[in-house]
Design a protein around this motif. Sequence first.
Motif, short mmCIF file in Angstrom:
data_model
loop_
_atom_site.label_atom_id
_atom_site.label_comp_id
_atom_site.label_asym_id
_atom_site.label_seq_id
_atom_site.Cartn_x
_atom_site.Cartn_y
_atom_site.Cartn_z
N GLU A 163 2.10 1.90 -3.41
CA GLU A 163 1.01 2.45 -4.22
C GLU A 163 0.82 3.94 -3.92
O GLU A 163 0.68 4.78 -4.81
CB GLU A 163 -0.27 1.69 -3.90
CG GLU A 163 -1.29 1.69 -5.01
CD GLU A 163 -2.50 0.86 -4.59
OE1 GLU A 163 -3.61 1.27 -4.92
OE2 GLU A 163 -2.31 -0.17 -3.89
N THR A 194 -9.08 4.89 -0.54
CA THR A 194 -8.50 3.74 0.16
C THR A 194 -9.03 3.66 1.58
O THR A 194 -9.41 2.58 2.05
CB THR A 194 -6.97 3.88 0.20
OG1 THR A 194 -6.53 4.44 -1.01
CG2 THR A 194 -6.31 2.56 0.45
N GLY A 216 1.74 3.66 4.47
CA GLY A 216 1.30 2.31 4.15
C GLY A 216 0.95 1.54 5.42
O GLY A 216 -0.12 0.92 5.52
N THR A 250 0.85 -1.21 0.00
CA THR A 250 0.00 0.00 0.00
C THR A 250 0.87 1.24 0.00
O THR A 250 0.57 2.24 -0.67
CB THR A 250 -0.91 0.01 1.25
OG1 THR A 250 -1.34 -1.31 1.51
CG2 THR A 250 -2.09 0.93 1.06
#
Lengths: 610, 431
Positions: free
Chosen positions: A76, A95, A161, A73
Amino acid sequence: MGLLSDPNRRRALISLLTRLNTPICIVCYMAGVAWFMGLAFEPFTLRTYMSENAMGSTMVEERFPAGERALATGREFSAHKKRTGGMPVEWLMKTMQAKGLEVFTQRFSRTLPFPDENKERYMVRGTNVYGILRAPRAPRTEALVLSAPCSPGDNNNQAVGLLLGLAEYFRNQIYWAKDIIFLVNEHDLIGMQAWLEGYHHTNTTGTFCHSRGGSIQAALSLELSSDIITSLDLVLEGLNGQLPNLDLANLFYAFCQKIGVLCTIQGKLQRNDWDSVSGYSHAVQTMMLMVMKQASGRPWGDHGLFLRYHIEAATIKGVNSFRQYKTDATTIGRLLEGMYRKLNNLLERLHQSYFFYLMPSLSHFVSIGYYMPAFGLLAVILLLRALDLWVQLSTPPQRTEDGVTDIEPVRGVLSLLTPLVISHLTGVALYMLPIRFQEMAVEHFPVSETEAVVLTAIAVYTAGLALPHNTHRLLSGEGTEQGWRVLKLVAVLYLAVLLGCTALINFSLGFILALTLVPVAAFVTPHVPKVLSAFILVILSPACTLLFSVFFFQELQEMPISFQDGWLLFLSVISQGILDHSLYGSLVYPLITLLVYPCWLLFWNILFWN
Amino acid sequence: MAAPLTLLLLVAVTVRAALFRSSLSELISERVEVVSPLTAWKRVIEGLALLDLGVSPYSGDVFHETPLTIYLFHFLVDYAEVTFMVSVAGSSVVVTYLILFQFRKQKFALEADRYPLDCLELIRSPKEMYYIPLKVAMFYLLNPFTILSCVAKSTCGLNNAIIALFILSTIKGNVLLSAIFLSLATYQSIYPLTLCAPALLYLMQRQYIPVNFRRASFWWFIVQYAFMYLGSLFVIICLSFFLLGSWDYLPSVYGFILSVPDLTPNIGLFWYFFAEMFEHFRLFFLCVFQINVFFYTIPLSIKLKEHPVFLIFMQLAVISIFKSYPTVGDISLYMAFLPVWSHLHRFLRNIFLVSCVLLACSALFPVLWHLWIYAGSANSNFYYAITLLFNVAQILLVSDYFYAFLRREHHLTYGLYLKRKDGSEATLVLK
């Protein structure tokens, strides 16, 4: 009360104190410094222990499994951050919503008084994104915060993340009794301040937060820049040298021990060889780093502003050095999970443990009762000098028949008031002019705004030294012996009260100022050799103290710098101090300019009395 | 005398006007050291608002000033700043005037004959005395405590003005006015009741009535004074009743002063004790604490029977230390008297220590308040420790002056340089 009423014993004591004044002062100074250095010696310190019952005995089990996913994550997030060139608000909201949080954003904008060259920002515009995980098990009256800054470049992606990963994992647990707020703040402290003001409705810069959780009990700020780290560093120092409750540090230490993560404070590992010289100097180094950081009065992590709202907060920094010992994201996630579960068990705010402490290592601390005597010994010197002056002033009972005594006091008051007023006006000029005059300075000199501010400050500071201080001679003809004694008495008492108040709010700052200013206050008279004393006085003035502190701090961090770099750093420290004051309300800059510097000028004035 | 006094007044008014206009005034009027629940201007405003709505200002637990004050401000609310400045300036002028008056009648030459020769240096020369009224005015007008209290618009300034008027009328020998002002001061805050002892002593001294319990003239004078005092008190209280139409104000003002239900921290000694105390001890300790204020009247009046003016000073100090809601305004009133006793300076023993402690405490009050309330890192014990120290310093100050006064009296009768029987220098020891 025998001492206060028995004249013979009083006389004996006073004559002892005045006769042996200088030796006693020197002994006190030495003792003060020795006491302070002794604080880092392990047998003299206390072991940290958990005071809070709710966090002590209750065992929690950490099961966070998804470290790798959190890192994915993070990657990303980094990709989206690069694409938008800033905070990827849309992506973050999506998210967080997908993880089941209530997501909100807050916009803020702020114009700095002058450009910040360290962080290259002037007009700041940004967005904070935060998601609230509503407590399933209790009315939503209390909350905990986990924050990660969205920094420029490749920093802190892993922290975001991990934050998202923890949010997803926490969402599926049922034991939360406090709301948990996951906050990603932009522009580090500026964003944090906007968010805190918005949350508590004390707005000045950003918009209000649309939705709130309960009152925040504790907060952690996470900084993580690599997938694998070797140790975790705990940062405690907040705005104006305020520290969180010691239990928060204890909690962190306890979990690091339990999970087996290397933990440091001030970037220094714990050592067991306290009886060796290197072990002791290691402890001194750690403590001195804390003292220097606390004295600077600036927040050393994003947590620093929480403390202002009675919220206990700390920053946890992941450090990746070349040590063998590696820790992965899952372990850090488990550590944070454990800490939040314990904080979740709190029944009232953290208040059981100490608020005033210094830490020579993570497992040991020095409480206020132990370190205050070091300051007290220095402050006593001022009182002794004042007593000495008082006795000198009151011994000649010059009660003439009439006439002479009448005009004296008026003149005395005038010759006392003028230096006081002049030096304080200089202080006010030092406080006001740098920011007011930056435009004019930029117009007339080839400098940038930041340089203009700093150089104006230095110019005003130096000009203060050159002011014609002995104006009292215009008023009363000749500077009398009596005159400087009265002025010195006032100045010494002023300094004592000032340092006392400073040391209560920010011990480190008070102690460092006392170390340099007390000798000045103790020795200066108009009769000491002028040039040499003037030199010493300048060396021990607040600005030079700051300069030495810069070098000393670099030395402590084992990053010694050349004089050239040190000077540049000194300039940037001044500009940072002014910025901290106007952005977050740090008190160090006004304290130094409005009170400490004028007080020092009074001593300068006494030196050139005749 | 008039020119410097005018200058002083101008300076004082300028400072206050500047502070009224600055942003500091709001900050100052929130400080617990400066305003108490009794004297806070915010509460007066609240009371006025209630009065305008036709509700009794004493409903709820906000307003605790007397009815006459609220009706005074009913007319003066737009000129509140001016009122406070006038009250402060007025009381300082009054005090100055009374000191002037007090000393004019002290004939230097007359006094000098009565005492041993080596005591001449203990007696003030007229020249020294000339500046004392000005110094008194300066001590009152430029005292930071008075300035703070005035800028906060604490009604304490009005009370001080009434007490100053009472002292003036007493010293001028006007029995009726003295009784009226004393009843007004009592009406405002109960405690000035203890000032009746020095007033009686002074007035009797003036009228050459001996303080002798067997004389009818003594009792007759006391009855006269008591009649005037109680009569005017009765009139004021009834007037308040007719203004308000109810007796609400009695429990709300006097009950509030005596039973101390509001434990907001202040510079006094009550709040911490009563916050910590078990409820069933409360009444007992309330009595103990309140008796403290009144009790010292008896021993002090016996000891200072000949010196009622000094007794007034002592009483004012005792009231301001031990009253239930003290503020810095109360302290400033008795501090204004300090220059009057400048001739005692050579006998003061702890003045350096005490002034250092008072100075340090005044600076530490806001600092510890900040640490306790805003930073949350200190707690109430820190603040109370400073309160305690502040009061101990005040008590030391007052007892030091008391000691110095008695010692001067002793020297005036026995000579300044005392010798032992064997001819060596003797020292006086207080045991």
